[in-house]
Motif scaffolding. Structure first.
Motif, short mmCIF file in Angstrom:
data_model
loop_
_atom_site.label_atom_id
_atom_site.label_comp_id
_atom_site.label_asym_id
_atom_site.label_seq_id
_atom_site.Cartn_x
_atom_site.Cartn_y
_atom_site.Cartn_z
N HIS A 111 0.58 -1.28 -0.05
CA HIS A 111 0.06 -0.02 0.19
C HIS A 111 0.76 1.29 0.07
CE1 HIS A 111 -3.61 2.43 1.25
NE2 HIS A 111 -3.00 3.15 1.96
N HIS A 115 1.01 4.42 -2.63
CA HIS A 115 0.98 5.70 -2.31
C HIS A 115 2.31 6.76 -3.10
CE1 HIS A 115 -2.44 6.72 0.17
NE2 HIS A 115 -2.01 5.96 1.17
N SER A 150 -0.09 10.28 5.56
CA SER A 150 -1.61 9.82 5.58
C SER A 150 -1.89 9.73 7.25
CB SER A 150 -1.63 8.40 4.91
OG SER A 150 -0.89 7.58 5.65
N ASP A 309 -6.62 6.93 -0.06
CA ASP A 309 -6.72 5.61 -0.14
C ASP A 309 -7.58 5.35 -1.55
OD1 ASP A 309 -5.05 5.19 1.77
OD2 ASP A 309 -6.18 3.99 2.98
ZN ZN Z 1 -3.06 5.07 2.62
#
Ligand code: ZN
Ligand code: KG4
Length: 350
Positions: A111, A115, A150, A309
């Motif tokens: 993940h 990003h 984030s 996200d």
């Molecule tokens: Zn994230």
């Protein structure tokens, strides 16, 4: 090459179709924020159940939105880590089932790496990210400084390729977005209040408070700033300014963004890399965007839908793997953590 991306690591269920890792042709994102708001935080089991409830219908809606048939999908990319285990398992199981039923490969991706990749992607008709620059459209953005902030992470890195990320600093305590949310809740913007605090900051005066900023090395520390704003703000208030929530929001935003800005500028000077690609929900922040507007460092901010996200960044990163023949096996696991993004002790701050 059309890749389907599936993101379900936290409280956003997001599916997207991306062409050649660059253009997102369709995306469906269901944010569960309203469902978790009454608990003032993400409830893991509720998140998993909602992913399970929504993911199939979102896939159908995505195909309809894109006007493509499922047979046109070349491969599937899915988030495997880090995140909430139960939520990750829903996306992973869906990806595996689809991979078998369509007879196409799938790849499990990270993940955070996604990003860092997001700035390469644009939405249809969007003049942003790579396409807004003078460079040849679709050319990769490397080397670049990568800055992801984030709700769970704050990471600065030198990025030389989609899978070549040299981490220079991470948070040693709270993540940047997490502190935006905690301060926002404290001054009355509800949960998650990062975006609402940002909007209020536009009507405030950032000279009202001189909040403390951690300045050691490349690592980040936000807990001191959080404590100062929430518990001791009178101590930092300047004469002639009121303690309004707009003034607190503006002064806090300036300090929180200042911590990011100073590290990006230092890394640019030390590395000679004059470009920075932002990612993560905090990359939507107006103070951050203004801090890098028109400066000597080329700053690339993805579209806001690609900062928070989203399935498009998963599909984009997945394309890089799938197009090189990297596939995952059907017993690929999920992991709550990615070892490389764990919080580091402050002694290793540079
Ligand atoms: Zn994230
Ligand atoms: O990347 P993201 O959508 O989810 C995580 O992986 O955490 O980031 C969400 C975070 C939240 O903490 C939210 O308050 C923050 O990004 N955020 C903002 C803004 N928009 C979202 N923080 C500051 N300014 C904003 N405009």
């Amino acid at each position: 090459m059309l890749v389907l991306g599936i993101e379900s690591s936290c409280d956003e269920c997001s599916l997207a179709l991306v062409e050649d890792g660059r253009v997102c042709i369709a995306m469906q994102t269901y944010s569960q924020t309203a469902e978790h708001a009454r608990y003032a935080g993400v409830v893991p089991e509720l998140a998993s159940r909602l992913h399970l409830q929504y993911i199939s219908r979102m896939f159908r809606a995505l195909l309809e939105q894109a006007g493509v048939k499922r047979e046109e999908i070349y491969g599937i990319a899915v988030t495997a880590h880090p995140g909430l285990s139960g939520s990750l398992m829903v996306g992973m199981s869906f990806a595996k089932a689809l991979s078998v039923s369509l007879g196409v490969p799938f790849v499990a991706v990270d993940h955070m790496q996604a990003h860092f990749y997001a700035a390469n992607i644009s939405l249809p008709n969007e003049q942003s990210a790579a396409s807004s620059n003078s460079r040849k459209k679709n050319a990769p953005l490397y080397p670049t400084i990568g800055m992801v902030a984030s709700g769970g992470h704050t990471i600065i890195a030198l990025v030389r390729g989609y899978n070549d990320i040299d981490i220079k600093g991470t948070t040693i305590d709270d993540a940047c977005g997490e502190v935006f949310d905690k301060v926002a809740r404290e001054i009355g913007f509800g949960y998650p209040g990062g975006a609402a605090l940002d909007a209020a900051a536009q009507n405030g005066d950032d000279r009202a408070f001189n909040f403390p900023v951690y300045s050691e090395g490349y690592n980040f520390s936000y807990s001191g700033l959080k404590t100062a704003v929430i518990h001791h703000r009178k101590k930092y208030q300047n004469d002639g300014f009121e303690d309004t929530r707009e003034n607190v929001a503006a002064s806090f935003s300036k300090a929180a963004v200042g911590m990011i800005e100073s590290r990006v500028r230092r890394l640019a000077a030390e590395s000679g890399v004059g470009r920075v690609c932002f990612g993560g929900g905090v990359a939507c922040n107006s103070y951050l965007r203004a801090a890098f507007a028109g400066g000597a460092i080329e700053a690339i901010f993805p579209h806001p839908d690609l900062c928070s996200d989203n399935g498009a960044m998963i599909a984009g990163l997945g394309y890089e793997y799938l197009s090189r023949g990297f596939y995952s096996p059907l017993d690929a696991p999920v992991n709550a953590r990615s070892a490389q993004y764990r919080r580091r002790p402050s002694s290793k701050s540079s």
